[in-house]
Structure formats: structure tokens, C-alpha cells
Scaffold this motif. Structure first.
Motif, PDB file in Angstrom:
ATOM      1  N   LEU A   1      63.442  19.756  93.041  1.00  0.00           N
ATOM      2  CA  LEU A   1      62.524  20.238  92.011  1.00  0.00           C
ATOM      3  C   LEU A   1      61.322  20.865  92.686  1.00  0.00           C
ATOM      4  CD1 LEU A   1      61.168  20.364  89.131  1.00  0.00           C
ATOM      5  CD2 LEU A   1      60.186  18.116  89.709  1.00  0.00           C
ATOM      6  N   CYS A   2      60.975  22.081  92.284  1.00  0.00           N
ATOM      7  CA  CYS A   2      59.709  22.700  92.683  1.00  0.00           C
ATOM      8  C   CYS A   2      58.852  22.823  91.421  1.00  0.00           C
ATOM      9  CB  CYS A   2      59.929  24.073  93.310  1.00  0.00           C
ATOM     10  SG  CYS A   2      60.753  24.040  94.908  1.00  0.00           S
ATOM     11  N   ALA A   3      57.923  21.899  91.249  1.00  0.00           N
ATOM     12  CA  ALA A   3      57.031  21.911  90.090  1.00  0.00           C
ATOM     13  C   ALA A   3      55.896  22.891  90.387  1.00  0.00           C
ATOM     14  CB  ALA A   3      56.503  20.513  89.804  1.00  0.00           C
ATOM     15  N   ASN A   4      56.148  24.139  90.076  1.00  0.00           N
ATOM     16  CA  ASN A   4      55.289  25.238  90.508  1.00  0.00           C
ATOM     17  C   ASN A   4      54.401  25.792  89.398  1.00  0.00           C
ATOM     18  OD1 ASN A   4      54.559  27.634  92.285  1.00  0.00           O
ATOM     19  ND2 ASN A   4      55.698  28.700  90.666  1.00  0.00           N
ATOM     20  N   ALA A   5      54.690  25.459  88.136  1.00  0.00           N
ATOM     21  CA  ALA A   5      53.976  26.082  87.016  1.00  0.00           C
ATOM     22  C   ALA A   5      52.485  25.798  87.073  1.00  0.00           C
ATOM     23  CB  ALA A   5      54.551  25.589  85.694  1.00  0.00           C
ATOM     24  N   GLY A   6      51.698  26.841  86.856  1.00  0.00           N
ATOM     25  CA  GLY A   6      50.246  26.670  86.849  1.00  0.00           C
ATOM     26  C   GLY A   6      49.547  27.913  86.357  1.00  0.00           C
TER      27      GLY A   6
END
Length: 250
Positions: free
Chosen positions: A75-80
């Protein structure tokens, strides 16, 4: 074939990471709120319109991943989002809430649902996108800074909780990354400080030991390393990719 989900992966750093993982042989699934950008993804990538801060949408996304892939390796939790640029006495509460919702709530929701897929498999990697703002702070960027510090605390807690299940968690803390997003940040900061955008940009660069801004490819390279077996003993770490920032106020 290993699998990776990258939130907000249709442009910017997320897209560069998606291409890097695809080049390394991963099956890649990206989310974004921009359906138009998702339509331009390279062939072979899976895409879904999804707001990272919307729990019903994230629940449906992970159910679909489970149905189609059977699990998730990375998982790459990249949202911002960059959030508002303002002095604290002028901060709008609604803008504050929106910034924390996308940057921090979105990371938590991604981790929550990824854990449900990874724990039964007894393995997995979670990569959270923080920032050097989450290490040092940044004037006039209170919501973004608070969210990115929160992401690091979230990551460390997740690493402790999920480590016994074979799951590693780390955070990448980029410095100022070349691209359209930093251009908007610089323009807003220049206006707030009464400076020119060029002066702010030069201040960002001169505040690093390497005297240059970070490229998205630098961040993608770190993500690939953290997902690799070479990083099998790296967990709970906030890793700066910033050319060694030592002055954050241009």
C-alpha cells in the motif's frame, strides 16, 4: 506477481511511483478523484475514482481489490492536498478540516482496509506519504504540517500493531518536490510572505545541503526500496528524501 495500491496515483508523485512499480513487475492499482487523469493511465494499470477520505468509497475499493486480486502486497498511502496557506490567526476551520481529512483520515482509512487484507496473508508493506513539514514544521502551513506529523504518528503505531503479523510500515518524507504542486505552494507562500515566487523557490533549494529540490523519481526510488526484501528489517521509520533540509523558512 506482487500487487500495489497507490492512492492519488494518476498524477504527480503518485503517477511516478505507479510507473516505477509497474517497471519493477508489479500489478498496479491507482485511485484518484480526477477521472480524466485516470483515463490517461499507462496500459496495464488498474484505476478507480475514489476520494481517500470517503470511507464508503474506500470500503468498496478494497472489496473490489480483494475480489479481483485476492489480496494486496504493498500500500502506498499517497493521497494529499496542500491545504490553505495562512497565518494561524486567519486560519479557516473548514479548510483546516478538509486538509486533515484528505491527508490524515485518508491515510488511516487506507491502512485500516489494507490491514484487513494483509493480516490474513501474514505479510505486507505499508508506505505512508508524509513530508519534511512533518519533521520540522513550516510557517503559514499549519493544517498541512499537523496532518503530516499525524501521518508519522499513525505510521509508527501501525508498524507496532502489525509487525507481529509480518507487516512493515514506513513513511517517506519528501522535501520540496519539483512539479505543478510545489509551484502552487510557492506562489501561495510568496503571497503570504510578500516575496517573489523565485525568491521562495531559491530559499527552498538553498535550505538543503544539496542545494536543489527533490524530483518525483527520488521519492519513487525510496518507495521501491521500502517495498523490497532489501528493506525487510526497516519498519517504523520516517525517511526524508530531501537533500538534507536544514532551513525550512526562506
Amino acid at each position: 506477481m506482487k500487487t500495489v495500491l497507490i492512492t492519488a496515483g494518476a498524477n504527480g508523485i503518485g503517477l511516478v511511483m505507479a510507473k516505477a512499480f509497474a517497471g519493477a513487475g508489479y500489478r498496479v492499482w491507482v485511485t484518484d478523484v480526477d477521472a480524466g487523469m485516470l483515463a490517461t493511465l499507462p496500459a496495464g494499470m488498474r484505476g478507480s475514482v475514489c476520494d481517500a477520505s470517503d470511507e464508503p468509497a474506500m470500503t468498496a475499493l478494497f472489496a473490489q481489490i480483494a475480489a479481483e486480486w485476492g489480496g494486496l502486497d504493498v500500500l502506498c498511502a499517497n493521497a494529499g492536498i496542500k491545504g490553505p496557506t495562512a497565518a494561524i490567526e486567519d486560519m479557516d476551520l473548514a479548510a483546516w478540516h478538509q486538509c486533515l481529512a484528505v491527508n490524515l483520515d485518508g491515510a488511516m482509512l487506507a491502512a485500516k482496509h489494507a490491514a484487513r487484507l494483509m493480516k490474513p496473508a501474514g505479510k505486507g508493506v505499508m508506505i505512508f506519504m508524509s513530508s519534511t513539514a512533518g519533521l520540522y514544521g513550516n510557517p503559514f502551513r499549519a493544517p498541512y504540517v499537523a496532518a503530516k506529523w499525524g501521518v508519522i504518528g499513525l505510521m509508527k503505531t501501525v508498524a507496532m500493531e502489525l509487525g507481529p503479523h509480518g507487516i512493515r510500515a514506513n513513511a517517506i518524507c519528501p522535501g520540496s518536490v519539483n512539479g505543478p504542486r510545489i509551484d502552487l505552494v510557492i506562489e501561495a507562500e510568496a503571497q503570504a510572505k510578500g516575496m517573489t515566487p523565485d525568491a521562495v523557490r531559491q530559499g527552498y533549494a538553498s535550505g538543503t545541503a544539496l542545494k536543489r529540490l527533490t524530483d518525483p523519481e527520488d521519492v519513487a526510488a525510496m518507495a521501491l526500496y521500502l517495498a523490497s526484501e532489501g528493506a525487510r528489517m526497516v519498519s517504523g521509520q520516517a525517511l526524508a528524501v530531501d537533500g538534507m533540509t536544514y532551513n525550512v523558512d526562506p
